[in-house]
Design an enzyme around this catalytic site. Structure first.
Site, PDB file in Angstrom:
ATOM      1  N   GLY A 221      11.347   6.093   3.990  1.00 61.02           N
ATOM      2  CA  GLY A 221       9.988   6.306   4.485  1.00 61.02           C
ATOM      3  C   GLY A 221       9.312   4.990   4.787  1.00 61.02           C
TER       4      GLY A 221
ATOM      5  N   HIS B  75       5.315   8.064  -2.897  1.00 56.98           N
ATOM      6  CA  HIS B  75       5.490   6.624  -2.658  1.00 56.98           C
ATOM      7  C   HIS B  75       4.748   6.174  -1.399  1.00 56.98           C
ATOM      8  CE1 HIS B  75       8.308   2.960  -2.610  1.00 56.98           C
ATOM      9  NE2 HIS B  75       7.653   2.887  -1.475  1.00 56.98           N
ATOM     10  N   GLU B  76       4.953   6.921  -0.303  1.00 61.13           N
ATOM     11  CA  GLU B  76       4.377   6.484   0.978  1.00 61.13           C
ATOM     12  C   GLU B  76       2.863   6.691   1.006  1.00 61.13           C
ATOM     13  OE1 GLU B  76       6.200   4.652   2.665  1.00 61.13           O
ATOM     14  OE2 GLU B  76       8.114   5.250   1.817  1.00 61.13           O
TER      15      GLU B  76
ATOM     16  N   GLN C 130       2.760  -1.173   5.907  1.00 66.32           N
ATOM     17  CA  GLN C 130       3.996  -1.953   5.807  1.00 66.32           C
ATOM     18  C   GLN C 130       4.385  -2.607   7.128  1.00 66.32           C
ATOM     19  OE1 GLN C 130       6.289   1.393   3.786  1.00 66.32           O
ATOM     20  NE2 GLN C 130       7.164  -0.424   2.819  1.00 66.32           N
TER      21      GLN C 130
ATOM     22  N   CYS D 137      11.634  -0.091  -2.292  1.00 67.26           N
ATOM     23  CA  CYS D 137      10.643  -0.144  -1.216  1.00 67.26           C
ATOM     24  C   CYS D 137      11.073  -1.213  -0.208  1.00 67.26           C
ATOM     25  CB  CYS D 137       9.283  -0.497  -1.812  1.00 67.26           C
ATOM     26  SG  CYS D 137       7.973  -0.649  -0.605  1.00 67.26           S
ATOM     27  N   LEU D 138      10.933  -0.919   1.074  1.00 62.22           N
ATOM     28  CA  LEU D 138      11.313  -1.891   2.105  1.00 62.22           C
ATOM     29  C   LEU D 138      10.493  -3.173   2.000  1.00 62.22           C
ATOM     30  CD1 LEU D 138      11.781   0.408   5.233  1.00 62.22           C
ATOM     31  CD2 LEU D 138      13.569  -0.594   3.789  1.00 62.22           C
TER      32      LEU D 138
ATOM     33  N   HIS E  82       1.037   3.903  -0.607  1.00 55.16           N
ATOM     34  CA  HIS E  82       0.873   2.698   0.217  1.00 55.16           C
ATOM     35  C   HIS E  82      -0.469   2.712   0.949  1.00 55.16           C
ATOM     36  CE1 HIS E  82       4.515   0.310   0.009  1.00 55.16           C
ATOM     37  NE2 HIS E  82       5.303   1.334   0.239  1.00 55.16           N
TER      38      HIS E  82
END
Ligand code: NI
Length: 157
Positions: free
Chosen positions: A46, A132-133, A51, A90-91, A136
């Site tokens: 995701g 998670h997303e 991000q 996480c990216l 953000h």
């Protein structure tokens, strides 16, 4: 479409609160298309708009391995149940993984790119990804939900 650069932890943008999308227009479509290309390139689960440096309430989540994504505009978690402990990364935090505590099942209300409302229900991985997303968008990284980070020997597996 064009790939966008990932913002990494330490950048203050990742701790800011994103603003709601007001206009469901070409600019939003471009952002969503670029985010999808970036997510596929990074092989991630995701991606949230902050991000890629955009403080708007926009999230995409990989739905199938064939590259279909769920697009969530102005998403809100409206119901949660159960709990799970599982590995998350996480990216924006490359190479770091930890075990988080999350709900097992999550119901989300969100709009698609055309402004139509949808309700999504996710379990297990999808529930983790929703949480998670959406975090953000409020400037929260997964580490705030981590019970413990994995160490080097665990990462080799
Ligand atoms: Ni993340």
């Amino acid at each position: 479409m064009a790939k966008r650069n990932i913002v990494f932890q330490g950048d203050p943008i990742l701790s800011k609160k994103s603003r709601k999308v007001e206009n469901f227009d070409e600019r939003l479509y471009q952002l969503l298309d670029d985010m999808k290309e970036t997510l596929i390139d990074q092989n991630g689960v995701g991606l949230a708009a902050p991000q890629v440096g955009v403080l708007r309430r926009v999230v995409i989540i990989m739905e199938h391995e064939d590259g279909d994504v769920i697009e969530l505009i102005n998403p809100e978690i409206i119901e949660t149940s159960g709990r799970q402990e599982n590995v998350e990364g996480c990216l924006s935090c490359p190479g770091e993984y930890g075990i988080t505590l999350r709900p097992m099942k999550v119901k989300v209300k969100a709009y698609d790119r055309y402004g139509k409302e949808h309700i999504y229900t996710g379990e297990e991985l999808l529930a983790r990804a929703f949480c998670h997303e959406i975090d953000h968008l409020d400037g929260i990284l997964f580490k705030e939900h981590v019970i413990r980070m994995l160490d080097d020997s665990e990462l080799e597996n």
